[in-house]
Design a protein around this motif. Structure first.
Motif, PDB file in Angstrom:
ATOM      1  N   GLN A  95       1.119 -19.377  -7.380  1.00 16.74           N
ATOM      2  CA  GLN A  95       1.673 -19.790  -6.281  1.00 16.74           C
ATOM      3  C   GLN A  95       2.700 -18.961  -5.846  1.00 16.74           C
ATOM      4  OE1 GLN A  95       2.538 -23.897  -6.575  1.00 16.74           O
ATOM      5  NE2 GLN A  95       0.289 -24.706  -5.988  1.00 16.74           N
ATOM      6  N   ILE A  96       3.627 -18.521  -6.528  1.00 19.23           N
ATOM      7  CA  ILE A  96       4.905 -17.848  -6.323  1.00 19.23           C
ATOM      8  C   ILE A  96       4.282 -16.571  -5.807  1.00 19.23           C
ATOM      9  CG2 ILE A  96       7.003 -16.805  -7.265  1.00 19.23           C
ATOM     10  CD1 ILE A  96       7.378 -19.343  -8.711  1.00 19.23           C
ATOM     11  N   LYS A  97       3.454 -15.878  -6.429  1.00 20.94           N
ATOM     12  CA  LYS A  97       2.863 -14.529  -6.343  1.00 20.94           C
ATOM     13  C   LYS A  97       2.222 -14.582  -4.897  1.00 20.94           C
ATOM     14  CE  LYS A  97       2.174 -12.518 -11.023  1.00 20.94           C
ATOM     15  NZ  LYS A  97       0.978 -12.360 -11.962  1.00 20.94           N
ATOM     16  N   LYS A  98       1.544 -15.661  -4.765  1.00 17.53           N
ATOM     17  CA  LYS A  98       0.545 -15.605  -3.461  1.00 17.53           C
ATOM     18  C   LYS A  98       1.633 -15.947  -2.334  1.00 17.53           C
ATOM     19  CE  LYS A  98      -3.348 -18.321  -2.071  1.00 17.53           C
ATOM     20  NZ  LYS A  98      -4.197 -19.376  -2.047  1.00 17.53           N
ATOM     21  N   GLN A  99       2.665 -16.615  -2.388  1.00 16.89           N
ATOM     22  CA  GLN A  99       3.643 -16.785  -1.380  1.00 16.89           C
ATOM     23  C   GLN A  99       4.453 -15.442  -1.239  1.00 16.89           C
ATOM     24  OE1 GLN A  99       5.770 -20.168  -2.710  1.00 16.89           O
ATOM     25  NE2 GLN A  99       4.406 -21.438  -1.864  1.00 16.89           N
ATOM     26  N   GLY A 100       4.749 -14.785  -2.370  1.00 18.54           N
ATOM     27  CA  GLY A 100       5.579 -13.422  -2.162  1.00 18.54           C
ATOM     28  C   GLY A 100       4.515 -12.602  -1.398  1.00 18.54           C
ATOM     29  N   ILE A 101       3.317 -12.389  -1.656  1.00 16.93           N
ATOM     30  CA  ILE A 101       2.571 -11.486  -0.921  1.00 16.93           C
ATOM     31  C   ILE A 101       2.370 -11.952   0.755  1.00 16.93           C
ATOM     32  CG2 ILE A 101       0.114 -10.830  -0.424  1.00 16.93           C
ATOM     33  CD1 ILE A 101      -0.376 -11.010  -3.626  1.00 16.93           C
ATOM     34  N   GLU A 102       2.202 -13.281   0.905  1.00 15.71           N
ATOM     35  CA  GLU A 102       2.122 -13.927   2.389  1.00 15.71           C
ATOM     36  C   GLU A 102       3.786 -13.263   2.956  1.00 15.71           C
ATOM     37  OE1 GLU A 102       1.299 -18.037   1.955  1.00 15.71           O
ATOM     38  OE2 GLU A 102      -0.694 -17.844   1.483  1.00 15.71           O
ATOM     39  N   VAL A 103       4.791 -13.544   2.248  1.00 21.21           N
ATOM     40  CA  VAL A 103       6.071 -13.287   2.677  1.00 21.21           C
ATOM     41  C   VAL A 103       6.010 -11.732   3.162  1.00 21.21           C
ATOM     42  CG1 VAL A 103       8.625 -12.982   2.268  1.00 21.21           C
ATOM     43  CG2 VAL A 103       7.282 -14.869   1.669  1.00 21.21           C
ATOM     44  N   ASP A 104       5.636 -10.994   2.231  1.00 23.73           N
ATOM     45  CA  ASP A 104       5.698  -9.424   2.408  1.00 23.73           C
ATOM     46  C   ASP A 104       4.708  -9.203   3.666  1.00 23.73           C
ATOM     47  OD1 ASP A 104       7.205  -9.045   0.443  1.00 23.73           O
ATOM     48  OD2 ASP A 104       5.605  -8.454  -1.142  1.00 23.73           O
ATOM     49  N   GLN A 105       3.472  -9.761   3.761  1.00 26.74           N
ATOM     50  CA  GLN A 105       2.649  -9.532   4.929  1.00 26.74           C
ATOM     51  C   GLN A 105       3.493 -10.127   6.365  1.00 26.74           C
ATOM     52  OE1 GLN A 105      -0.940 -11.914   3.882  1.00 26.74           O
ATOM     53  NE2 GLN A 105      -1.765 -10.099   2.649  1.00 26.74           N
ATOM     54  N   LEU A 106       4.129 -11.149   6.068  1.00 21.07           N
ATOM     55  CA  LEU A 106       4.849 -11.655   7.512  1.00 21.07           C
ATOM     56  C   LEU A 106       6.102 -10.682   7.633  1.00 21.07           C
ATOM     57  CD1 LEU A 106       5.273 -15.555   6.764  1.00 21.07           C
ATOM     58  CD2 LEU A 106       3.669 -14.228   8.598  1.00 21.07           C
ATOM     59  N   GLN A 107       6.597 -10.159   6.822  1.00 21.76           N
ATOM     60  CA  GLN A 107       7.702  -9.366   6.923  1.00 21.76           C
ATOM     61  C   GLN A 107       7.005  -7.852   7.716  1.00 21.76           C
ATOM     62  OE1 GLN A 107       9.717  -8.817   3.250  1.00 21.76           O
ATOM     63  NE2 GLN A 107      11.148 -10.490   3.728  1.00 21.76           N
ATOM     64  N   GLN A 108       6.028  -7.692   7.150  1.00 20.41           N
ATOM     65  CA  GLN A 108       5.396  -6.232   7.818  1.00 20.41           C
ATOM     66  C   GLN A 108       5.078  -6.699   9.132  1.00 20.41           C
ATOM     67  OE1 GLN A 108       2.372  -4.722   5.357  1.00 20.41           O
ATOM     68  NE2 GLN A 108       1.855  -2.993   6.785  1.00 20.41           N
TER      69      GLN A 108
END
Length: 126
Positions: A95-108
């Motif tokens: 879940q943390i990896k998934k949220q990290g990817i989502e955060v990265d996508q949102l930042q992009q």
């Protein structure tokens, strides 16, 4: 008569010796019977003590077996809990990896929007 008297005296002496031996044998027999009875009582008391000790040993053995079984079940429970905790940790990591990817996508996406905003701002200014 004298010969008969001597023979009678000799028989009397032998009888007294035999009687003394018989009295001594009876005394020895009585002493042996007393010793045998005392030994039998001591053996009975020892047997009862040993029987109690053996019973106590069996009780301790049963208690140890129950304790061992209880401890074994506790270990199995702990092992099961450890496995569940490992699985839960793994899910959390995913879940943390998934949220990290989502955060990265949102930042992009945010960066892209800021670039568009700047581009639009420049177009509006121009």
């Amino acid at each position: 008569n004298l010969a008969m008297y001597d023979e009678l005296q000799q028989l009397k002496v032998e009888f007294e010796k035999t009687n003394a031996s018989l009295v001594e044998a009876e005394s020895t027999k009585s002493s042996l019977m007393s010793d045998m009875k005392r030994t039998e009582e001591e053996n009975q008391a020892s047997f009862q003590t040993l029987a109690k000790e053996l019973s106590h040993i069996h009780q301790l053995k049963e208690k140890l077996e129950l304790d061992w079984t209880d401890q074994n079940l506790r270990v199995q429970d702990l092992e099961g809990g450890l496995e569940r905790a490992k699985e839960e940790n793994k899910r959390h990591e995913e879940q943390i990896k998934k949220q990290g990817i989502e955060v990265d996508q949102l930042q992009q996406m945010n960066s892209e929007m800021l670039l568009r905003k700047e581009a639009l701002g420049e177009e509006i200014d121009a």
